[in-house]
Design an enzyme around this catalytic site. Structure first.
Site, PDB file in Angstrom:
ATOM      1  N   ASP A   8      26.541 -36.194  49.558  1.00  0.00           N
ATOM      2  CA  ASP A   8      27.617 -35.876  48.621  1.00  0.00           C
ATOM      3  C   ASP A   8      28.152 -34.501  49.025  1.00  0.00           C
ATOM      4  O   ASP A   8      27.480 -33.769  49.750  1.00  0.00           O
ATOM      5  CB  ASP A   8      27.027 -35.846  47.204  1.00  0.00           C
ATOM      6  CG  ASP A   8      28.020 -35.366  46.178  1.00  0.00           C
ATOM      7  OD1 ASP A   8      29.165 -35.851  46.201  1.00  0.00           O
ATOM      8  OD2 ASP A   8      27.660 -34.513  45.338  1.00  0.00           O
ATOM      9  N   LEU A   9      29.355 -34.179  48.585  1.00  0.00           N
ATOM     10  CA  LEU A   9      29.941 -32.875  48.955  1.00  0.00           C
ATOM     11  C   LEU A   9      29.790 -31.821  47.856  1.00  0.00           C
ATOM     12  O   LEU A   9      29.065 -30.834  48.020  1.00  0.00           O
ATOM     13  CB  LEU A   9      31.427 -33.057  49.281  1.00  0.00           C
ATOM     14  CG  LEU A   9      32.213 -31.763  49.499  1.00  0.00           C
ATOM     15  CD1 LEU A   9      31.865 -31.118  50.834  1.00  0.00           C
ATOM     16  CD2 LEU A   9      33.715 -32.017  49.434  1.00  0.00           C
ATOM     17  N   ASP A  10      30.476 -32.077  46.722  1.00  0.00           N
ATOM     18  CA  ASP A  10      30.525 -31.084  45.642  1.00  0.00           C
ATOM     19  C   ASP A  10      29.154 -30.868  45.019  1.00  0.00           C
ATOM     20  O   ASP A  10      28.582 -31.785  44.436  1.00  0.00           O
ATOM     21  CB  ASP A  10      31.496 -31.569  44.541  1.00  0.00           C
ATOM     22  CG  ASP A  10      32.921 -31.725  45.054  1.00  0.00           C
ATOM     23  OD1 ASP A  10      33.501 -30.724  45.467  1.00  0.00           O
ATOM     24  OD2 ASP A  10      33.433 -32.859  45.023  1.00  0.00           O
ATOM     25  N   THR A  16      31.379 -26.468  45.016  1.00  0.00           N
ATOM     26  CA  THR A  16      32.658 -26.743  44.355  1.00  0.00           C
ATOM     27  C   THR A  16      32.454 -27.403  42.995  1.00  0.00           C
ATOM     28  O   THR A  16      33.401 -27.472  42.213  1.00  0.00           O
ATOM     29  CB  THR A  16      33.520 -27.652  45.253  1.00  0.00           C
ATOM     30  OG1 THR A  16      32.637 -28.550  45.913  1.00  0.00           O
ATOM     31  CG2 THR A  16      34.300 -26.848  46.267  1.00  0.00           C
ATOM     32  N   LYS A  44      30.137 -34.985  36.868  1.00  0.00           N
ATOM     33  CA  LYS A  44      29.796 -34.849  38.288  1.00  0.00           C
ATOM     34  C   LYS A  44      29.822 -36.212  38.980  1.00  0.00           C
ATOM     35  O   LYS A  44      29.241 -37.178  38.471  1.00  0.00           O
ATOM     36  CB  LYS A  44      28.419 -34.189  38.438  1.00  0.00           C
ATOM     37  CG  LYS A  44      28.427 -32.727  38.031  1.00  0.00           C
ATOM     38  CD  LYS A  44      27.096 -32.054  38.323  1.00  0.00           C
ATOM     39  CE  LYS A  44      27.165 -30.575  38.004  1.00  0.00           C
ATOM     40  NZ  LYS A  44      25.841 -29.932  38.095  1.00  0.00           N
ATOM     41  N   ARG A  48      38.762 -38.058  39.479  1.00  0.00           N
ATOM     42  CA  ARG A  48      39.624 -37.151  38.701  1.00  0.00           C
ATOM     43  C   ARG A  48      40.111 -37.803  37.402  1.00  0.00           C
ATOM     44  O   ARG A  48      39.947 -37.253  36.320  1.00  0.00           O
ATOM     45  CB  ARG A  48      40.816 -36.761  39.583  1.00  0.00           C
ATOM     46  CG  ARG A  48      41.506 -35.509  39.124  1.00  0.00           C
ATOM     47  CD  ARG A  48      42.645 -35.176  40.080  1.00  0.00           C
ATOM     48  NE  ARG A  48      42.206 -35.057  41.465  1.00  0.00           N
ATOM     49  CZ  ARG A  48      43.020 -35.076  42.513  1.00  0.00           C
ATOM     50  NH1 ARG A  48      44.318 -35.189  42.344  1.00  0.00           N
ATOM     51  NH2 ARG A  48      42.557 -34.989  43.740  1.00  0.00           N
ATOM     52  N   LYS A  77      45.073 -30.055  36.557  1.00  0.00           N
ATOM     53  CA  LYS A  77      43.685 -29.643  36.860  1.00  0.00           C
ATOM     54  C   LYS A  77      43.523 -29.458  38.351  1.00  0.00           C
ATOM     55  O   LYS A  77      42.935 -28.489  38.829  1.00  0.00           O
ATOM     56  CB  LYS A  77      42.688 -30.681  36.325  1.00  0.00           C
ATOM     57  CG  LYS A  77      41.226 -30.366  36.598  1.00  0.00           C
ATOM     58  CD  LYS A  77      40.733 -31.041  37.874  1.00  0.00           C
ATOM     59  CE  LYS A  77      39.314 -30.670  38.242  1.00  0.00           C
ATOM     60  NZ  LYS A  77      38.872 -31.332  39.460  1.00  0.00           N
ATOM     61  N   SER A 115      31.819 -38.686  49.149  1.00  0.00           N
ATOM     62  CA  SER A 115      32.307 -37.923  48.002  1.00  0.00           C
ATOM     63  C   SER A 115      33.490 -38.627  47.382  1.00  0.00           C
ATOM     64  O   SER A 115      34.313 -39.193  48.093  1.00  0.00           O
ATOM     65  CB  SER A 115      32.755 -36.531  48.463  1.00  0.00           C
ATOM     66  OG  SER A 115      33.499 -35.889  47.443  1.00  0.00           O
ATOM     67  N   ALA A 116      33.576 -38.576  46.048  1.00  0.00           N
ATOM     68  CA  ALA A 116      34.718 -39.176  45.349  1.00  0.00           C
ATOM     69  C   ALA A 116      35.952 -38.297  45.449  1.00  0.00           C
ATOM     70  O   ALA A 116      37.021 -38.670  44.992  1.00  0.00           O
ATOM     71  CB  ALA A 116      34.361 -39.387  43.885  1.00  0.00           C
ATOM     72  N   LYS A 146      31.334 -44.035  41.820  1.00  0.00           N
ATOM     73  CA  LYS A 146      29.931 -43.882  41.444  1.00  0.00           C
ATOM     74  C   LYS A 146      29.836 -44.097  39.929  1.00  0.00           C
ATOM     75  O   LYS A 146      30.752 -43.700  39.233  1.00  0.00           O
ATOM     76  CB  LYS A 146      29.439 -42.459  41.777  1.00  0.00           C
ATOM     77  CG  LYS A 146      29.495 -42.135  43.281  1.00  0.00           C
ATOM     78  CD  LYS A 146      29.248 -40.655  43.533  1.00  0.00           C
ATOM     79  CE  LYS A 146      29.544 -40.317  44.993  1.00  0.00           C
ATOM     80  NZ  LYS A 146      29.398 -38.892  45.330  1.00  0.00           N
ATOM     81  N   GLU A 170      22.364 -36.121  46.580  1.00  0.00           N
ATOM     82  CA  GLU A 170      23.321 -36.029  45.471  1.00  0.00           C
ATOM     83  C   GLU A 170      22.903 -34.993  44.429  1.00  0.00           C
ATOM     84  O   GLU A 170      21.712 -34.733  44.256  1.00  0.00           O
ATOM     85  CB  GLU A 170      23.326 -37.378  44.724  1.00  0.00           C
ATOM     86  CG  GLU A 170      24.427 -38.317  45.110  1.00  0.00           C
ATOM     87  CD  GLU A 170      25.790 -37.900  44.577  1.00  0.00           C
ATOM     88  OE1 GLU A 170      25.866 -36.941  43.801  1.00  0.00           O
ATOM     89  OE2 GLU A 170      26.785 -38.540  44.965  1.00  0.00           O
ATOM     90  N   ASP A 171      23.898 -34.462  43.709  1.00  0.00           N
ATOM     91  CA  ASP A 171      23.594 -33.595  42.571  1.00  0.00           C
ATOM     92  C   ASP A 171      24.037 -34.234  41.250  1.00  0.00           C
ATOM     93  O   ASP A 171      23.899 -33.625  40.203  1.00  0.00           O
ATOM     94  CB  ASP A 171      24.290 -32.228  42.721  1.00  0.00           C
ATOM     95  CG  ASP A 171      25.792 -32.341  42.541  1.00  0.00           C
ATOM     96  OD1 ASP A 171      26.373 -33.343  43.016  1.00  0.00           O
ATOM     97  OD2 ASP A 171      26.390 -31.445  41.923  1.00  0.00           O
TER      98      ASP A 171
HETATM   99  C1  G6P Z   1      33.451 -35.354  43.099  1.00  0.00           C
HETATM  100  C2  G6P Z   1      33.104 -34.352  42.021  1.00  0.00           C
HETATM  101  C3  G6P Z   1      33.838 -34.675  40.722  1.00  0.00           C
HETATM  102  C4  G6P Z   1      35.323 -34.853  40.983  1.00  0.00           C
HETATM  103  C5  G6P Z   1      35.549 -35.940  42.027  1.00  0.00           C
HETATM  104  C6  G6P Z   1      37.025 -36.116  42.380  1.00  0.00           C
HETATM  105  O1  G6P Z   1      32.801 -36.538  42.841  1.00  0.00           O
HETATM  106  O2  G6P Z   1      31.716 -34.331  41.772  1.00  0.00           O
HETATM  107  O3  G6P Z   1      33.610 -33.632  39.818  1.00  0.00           O
HETATM  108  O4  G6P Z   1      36.016 -35.182  39.805  1.00  0.00           O
HETATM  109  O5  G6P Z   1      34.853 -35.586  43.218  1.00  0.00           O
HETATM  110  O6  G6P Z   1      37.474 -34.953  43.022  1.00  0.00           O
HETATM  111  P1  G6P Z   1      38.991 -34.616  43.345  1.00  0.00           P
HETATM  112  O7  G6P Z   1      38.878 -33.416  44.263  1.00  0.00           O
HETATM  113  O8  G6P Z   1      39.557 -35.818  44.035  1.00  0.00           O
HETATM  114  O9  G6P Z   1      39.642 -34.319  42.063  1.00  0.00           O
HETATM  115 MG    MG Z   2      28.323 -33.726  43.591  1.00  0.00          MG
END
Ligand code: G6P
Ligand code: MG
Length: 220
Positions: A8-10, A16, A44, A48, A77, A115-116, A146, A170-171
């Protein structure tokens, strides 16, 4: 035998997750909704628009906006989020991540990102690690987010591996459920409480030791 890592990234590669929280909190305040870090755990790993829907529901305002207005709010956002990520440099890799990526390379493991986030590629470029990954799953190609396992199936597929040959990191609670349902060994980063479904968990990224994770996964 473990041959790949699907990350996962964030909140795993870079922090982030904190910027997502701050940007959502600011947007929520503008429409009279208060969110805290406990509530944020649910966001998490969630896309979006789905995150916005959860926030509106939390504030009792799920019927207050048209689809068009929701798109506009989600866009607001993202605009604020982008002002945070603009400043990302290689120094923003999570603690221990540089070493983990290096160790994985030395061990001959293939790496992909699941990552989403539609901002994932930009962030990986700013961190200057994009070329260390064989592939990044395109969130636009997904039918389900997810906790559906689809994104982790794709993460393994990009490496030409089966889920059983990969470790997923993952977190997010939703992310751990997705890894588990994909039939991949799950490693969680976070509190014991939020990572209770993980096959193995650590409290912070600095503790992500490649040898230990492989040993746990291969002796599951
Ligand atoms: C990840 C993060 C979420 C975020 C999603 C979409 O999964 O954990 O918090 O909402 O990505 O990110 P984006 O950058 O496309 O808004
Ligand atoms: Mg994450």
């Amino acid at each position: 035998m473990i041959k790949g890592l699907v990350l996962d990234l964030d909140g795993v590669i870079t922090d982030t997750a904190e910027y997502h929280y701050l940007a959502w909190k600011s947007l929520a305040e503008k429409i009279g909704i208060d969110i805290d870090r406990t509530f944020n755990e649910q966001l998490k790993g969630i896309s979006r628009i789905e995150s916005l829907e959860l926030i509106l529901e939390h504030g009792g305002k799920d019927q207050s906006y048209s689809e068009e207005e929701k798109e506009m709010l989600a866009g607001k956002k993202n605009d604020e989020y982008k002002t945070f990520i603009e400043r990302i440099t290689p120094a923003d890799l999570c603690p221990g991540m540089e070493k983990l990526l290096l160790d994985a390379k030395e061990a001959g493991l293939a790496l992909s990102v699941a990552s989403a986030s539609k901002n994932a590629s930009t962030i990986l470029e700013q961190l200057q690690v994009k070329d260390q990954f064989t592939g990044v799953v395109d969130p636009n190609s997904l039918k389900n987010g997810k906790p559906n396992p689809e994104i982790f199936y794709k993460g393994a597929e990009l490496l030409g591996l089966s889920p059983a040959e990969c470790i997923g990191i993952e977190d997010a609670e939703a992310g751990i459920d997705a890894i588990n349902d994909a039939g991949m060994f799950s490693v969680g980063v976070g509190s014991k409480e939020s990572m209770k479904a993980a096959n193995y968990f650590v409290e912070n990224t600095e503790e992500l030791d490649l040898k230990k994770m492989i040993e746990k996964a291969e002796n599951k």
